[in-house]
Scaffold this motif. Structure first.
Motif, mmCIF file in Angstrom:
data_model
loop_
_atom_site.group_PDB
_atom_site.id
_atom_site.type_symbol
_atom_site.label_atom_id
_atom_site.label_comp_id
_atom_site.label_asym_id
_atom_site.label_seq_id
_atom_site.Cartn_x
_atom_site.Cartn_y
_atom_site.Cartn_z
ATOM 1 N N GLY A 26 56.438 28.546 30.732
ATOM 2 C CA GLY A 26 56.873 28.961 32.054
ATOM 3 C C GLY A 26 56.853 30.458 32.304
ATOM 4 O O GLY A 26 57.376 30.925 33.309
ATOM 5 N N LYS A 27 56.214 31.225 31.407
ATOM 6 C CA LYS A 27 56.170 32.679 31.540
ATOM 7 C C LYS A 27 54.732 33.142 31.768
ATOM 8 O O LYS A 27 53.780 32.379 31.642
ATOM 9 N N THR A 28 54.590 34.435 32.061
ATOM 10 C CA THR A 28 53.271 35.033 32.268
ATOM 11 C C THR A 28 53.080 36.178 31.285
ATOM 12 O O THR A 28 53.895 37.096 31.221
ATOM 13 N N LEU A 29 51.987 36.085 30.511
ATOM 14 C CA LEU A 29 51.592 37.157 29.602
ATOM 15 C C LEU A 29 50.417 37.887 30.231
ATOM 16 O O LEU A 29 49.372 37.290 30.507
ATOM 17 N N GLY A 30 50.576 39.175 30.528
ATOM 18 C CA GLY A 30 49.501 39.976 31.094
ATOM 19 C C GLY A 30 48.686 40.628 29.986
ATOM 20 O O GLY A 30 49.248 41.178 29.042
ATOM 21 N N LEU A 31 47.366 40.541 30.089
ATOM 22 C CA LEU A 31 46.466 41.167 29.119
ATOM 23 C C LEU A 31 45.630 42.189 29.873
ATOM 24 O O LEU A 31 44.828 41.828 30.739
ATOM 25 N N VAL A 32 45.850 43.478 29.585
ATOM 26 C CA VAL A 32 45.195 44.534 30.369
ATOM 27 C C VAL A 32 44.350 45.426 29.469
ATOM 28 O O VAL A 32 44.581 45.526 28.261
ATOM 29 N N GLY A 33 43.380 46.080 30.079
ATOM 30 C CA GLY A 33 42.506 46.999 29.359
ATOM 31 C C GLY A 33 41.244 47.242 30.161
ATOM 32 O O GLY A 33 40.986 46.576 31.167
ATOM 33 N N GLU A 34 40.439 48.199 29.709
ATOM 34 C CA GLU A 34 39.201 48.521 30.405
ATOM 35 C C GLU A 34 38.161 47.414 30.221
ATOM 36 O O GLU A 34 38.288 46.561 29.334
ATOM 37 N N SER A 35 37.116 47.457 31.037
ATOM 38 C CA SER A 35 35.993 46.540 30.866
ATOM 39 C C SER A 35 35.404 46.742 29.476
ATOM 40 O O SER A 35 35.229 47.872 29.026
ATOM 41 N N GLY A 36 35.094 45.616 28.798
ATOM 42 C CA GLY A 36 34.484 45.701 27.476
ATOM 43 C C GLY A 36 35.472 45.808 26.340
ATOM 44 O O GLY A 36 35.079 45.953 25.185
ATOM 45 N N CYS A 37 36.803 45.705 26.638
ATOM 46 C CA CYS A 37 37.782 45.849 25.560
ATOM 47 C C CYS A 37 37.997 44.548 24.793
ATOM 48 O O CYS A 37 38.628 44.544 23.746
ATOM 49 N N GLY A 38 37.472 43.420 25.322
ATOM 50 C CA GLY A 38 37.607 42.145 24.616
ATOM 51 C C GLY A 38 38.521 41.141 25.281
ATOM 52 O O GLY A 38 38.774 40.058 24.738
#
Length: 621
Positions: free
Chosen positions: A341-353
């Protein structure tokens, strides 16, 4: 008083449609002063791009200038020219187009020819407009490529567009637009699809080149953060008309028109209160969310989805005919946990995987090592060992929302066929049940039930993205992997979709892995945020902790690169120009990682982890 470079008066552009003519631009009047940047702001469909196409006389065959004038007052051309009176294919118009007036298009991949090298495409403008020889043009192209930030300009001359990243393709478009030293540069959403650090570099580059050459810029965008950082004057459009215009400071500090005020309320901001919602200009009303009940399920005791030490490498050939191979380490020991029931945000530049991690979780790609565990309430199981019915059940429980809503929907299928296809594949229900479920799904995402017989092309971008969400919900999943689901949408539609995702999560008990490069969007929707760079998770924390106390230099650089629609918080272009933050071996101690070194994650406060090299934070202090 000096005459403006471009003066538009009472411009009208009509489109001929099957139902008659439609006026896309209606009585538009504004000026672009010499050496200044004017931002043309508004939602998709407001007439911004049509205005730019009218200036360059590249309107589609169904459109024509129905009235008004476009006066171009270029000192190098002599007398002012009314572009509206020129034929699109005339010699006079061809001399202006690409010569004295250049344009950077929104999508560089579709604007560059896939069959020609970057060198040939950029030098072509100089050969045509300056009558330069091929050798002279290529030498000048090399200089311009170096000027716009290509790491190896000589190699870039022989490179094809598909070999470049999104940021480098956009730089190639800028080089092509600037090589003829235009008096006016029209930039149509030049940074929409770029991550924040690349966007900041591109904006800095345009400002720097403008200062050097004295050109004027007409910047078309819906991003008010970009406008606040680069514009001198602002023109706000809605349905082909100007709602408000003036100097940047007056527009941002004293917005008077209700439409502009509504646009500003729709932008995600870092300082939002815990329960504060974005206010879209047109709210999406869901007919079934209020009475929606999440299905009866066994809840897992731990995280519903987790990844442990995932790694993935790709082997590439260096050059077409070379036998040399090189290895790209796309994902390096990534570990993540997604609570129910939670949200995990995955952030980073293009090409970071980021997307590679999503594909491994979806089982669209196998990791080199590590494992993905999914717990449906009966204990965690390794996703990459599932077979038969167990694998089919996993695919039903974990669904994907794609970045581009248009290319991810089959253009030959009706909405009914798109929404019922997952049910047919999984053998769920009969024809009546599927029809009822399709209507229910449209209600959930706020679309009219009469849309069932329509095709994707007849919907706007925001509506198509809501269709993608409806399709992902068809099988009553437990987890949604959202890969940049709002990056292609303007701010108001983005606000609609983000609010809808929040409401769906509350009503249906969904868990989200939300992949994005927009930190303000992730701050609005996520509970925990993991920051990724060069295949590593470099920092992970609850969003309040991450934005209050970013520790890793890469996280700090990402936050510094987010353009804020607050005039009191401008981008620090001098800091961003350093461009050292995405190279692990150039990070300061204790964060520096040498080639092949992974370092370790250290908890510096409850739930706040940061990747270190050899030294601890205390030892480095």
């Amino acid at each position: 008083m000096e005459k403006p470079l471009l003066s538009i008066r009472d411009l009208a552009v009509d489109f001929e449609t099957e139902t008659g003519h439609f006026r896309a631009v209606d009585g538009l009047s504004f000026d672009v002063p010499k050496g200044k940047t004017v931002a043309l702001v508004g939602e998709s469909g407001s007439g911004k791009s049509v205005t730019a196409q009218g200036i360059l006389q590249i309107l589609s065959k169904k459109a024509h200038i129905a009235g008004g004038s476009i006066l171009f007052n270029d000192p190098m051309q002599g007398e002012p020219v009314d572009i509206a009176t020129l034929a699109p294919s005339s010699d006079a118009m061809r001399a202006l187009r690409g010569g004295r007036i250049s344009m950077i298009f929104q999508e560089p991949m579709t604007s560059l020819s896939p069959l020609h090298t970057i060198g040939d495409q950029i030098s072509e403008a100089l050969v045509i407009h300056a009558k330069a020889s091929q050798a002279e043009a290529l030498e000048r192209t090399k200089e311009v490529l170096a000027r716009v930030g290509f790491p190896d300009p000589v190699r870039a001359l022989r490179t094809y567009p598909f070999e470049l990243s999104g940021g480098l393709r956009q730089r190639a478009m800028i080089a092509m637009a600037l090589i003829t030293h235009p008096a006016l540069l029209i930039a149509d959403e030049p940074t929409t699809a770029l991550d924040v650090t690349t966007q900041a570099q591109i904006l800095d580059l345009i400002k720097e080149l403008q200062a050097e050459t004295g050109m004027s810029v007409l910047l078309i965008t819906h991003d008010l953060g970009v406008v606040a950082n680069v514009a001198d004057e602002v023109v706000v459009m809605y349905r082909g008309r100007i709602m408000e215009s003036g100097l940047r400071d007056a527009i941002f500090r004293h917005a008077e028109h209700p439409y502009l005020q509504a646009l500003m309320r729709a932008v995600p901001r870092f300082a939002m209160a815990e329960d504060e919602r974005l206010t879209p200009i047109r709210e999406v009303k869901s007919a079934t969310l209020a009475e929606a009940h999440k299905p009866e399920r066994i809840e897992p005791k731990g995280p519903i989805l987790s990844a442990h030490n995932l790694t993935k490498s790709f082997t590439l050939r260096s050059g077409w005919f070379s036998g040399h191979l090189r290895t790209i380490h796309a994902v390096n020991g990534v570990s993540l946990e997604l609570p129910v029931g939670k949200t995990l945000g995955l952030v980073g530049e293009s090409g970071c995987g980021k997307t590679t991690v999503s594909k491994m979780i979806m089982r669209a790609m196998a990791p080199d090592s590590g494992q993905v565990l999914f717990d449906d309430g009966n204990g965690p199981r390794n996703v990459h060992e599932l077979e038969g019915d167990a694998l089919k059940d996993y695919r039903r429980c974990v669904q994907f929302i794609f970045q581009d809503p248009f290319s991810s929907l089959n253009p030959r299928m009706t909405v009914y066929e798109i929404l019922t296809e997952p049910l047919i594949i999984h053998g769920i229900g009969d024809a009546d049940m599927r029809y009822h479920r399709a209507k229910q799904l449209l209600d959930m995402v706020g679309l009219d039930r009469h849309s069932l017989r329509r095709y994707p092309h007849s919907f706007s971008g925001g509506q198509r993205q809501r269709l993608g969400i409806a399709r992902a919900l068809a099988l009553e999943p437990r987890v949604l992997l959202c890969d940049e689901p709002v990056s292609a949408l303007d701010v108001s539609v983005q606000a609609q979709v983000l609010n809808l995702l929040k409401d769906l999560q509350t009503a249906l008990g969904l868990s989200y892995l939300f992949v994005s490069h927009n930190l303000a969007v992730v701050d609005y929707i996520a509970d925990t945020i993991a920051v990724m760079c060069r295949g590593y998770i470099v920092e992970q924390a609850p969003k309040t902790s991450l934005f209050r106390n970013p520790v890793h230099p890469y996280t700090q650089a990402l936050l510094a690169a987010v353009p804020d629609p607050d005039l009191d918080r401008p981008l620090d272009f001098a800091q961003l120009r350093a461009d050292r933050f995405s190279h692990p071996n150039e990070w300061p101690e204790p964060f520096c990682l040498e080639e092949g070194e992974e370092g370790f994650m250290k908890e510096i406060e409850p739930g706040h982890l940061v990747r270190l090299g050899r030294l601890s934070v205390e030892e480095a202090a």
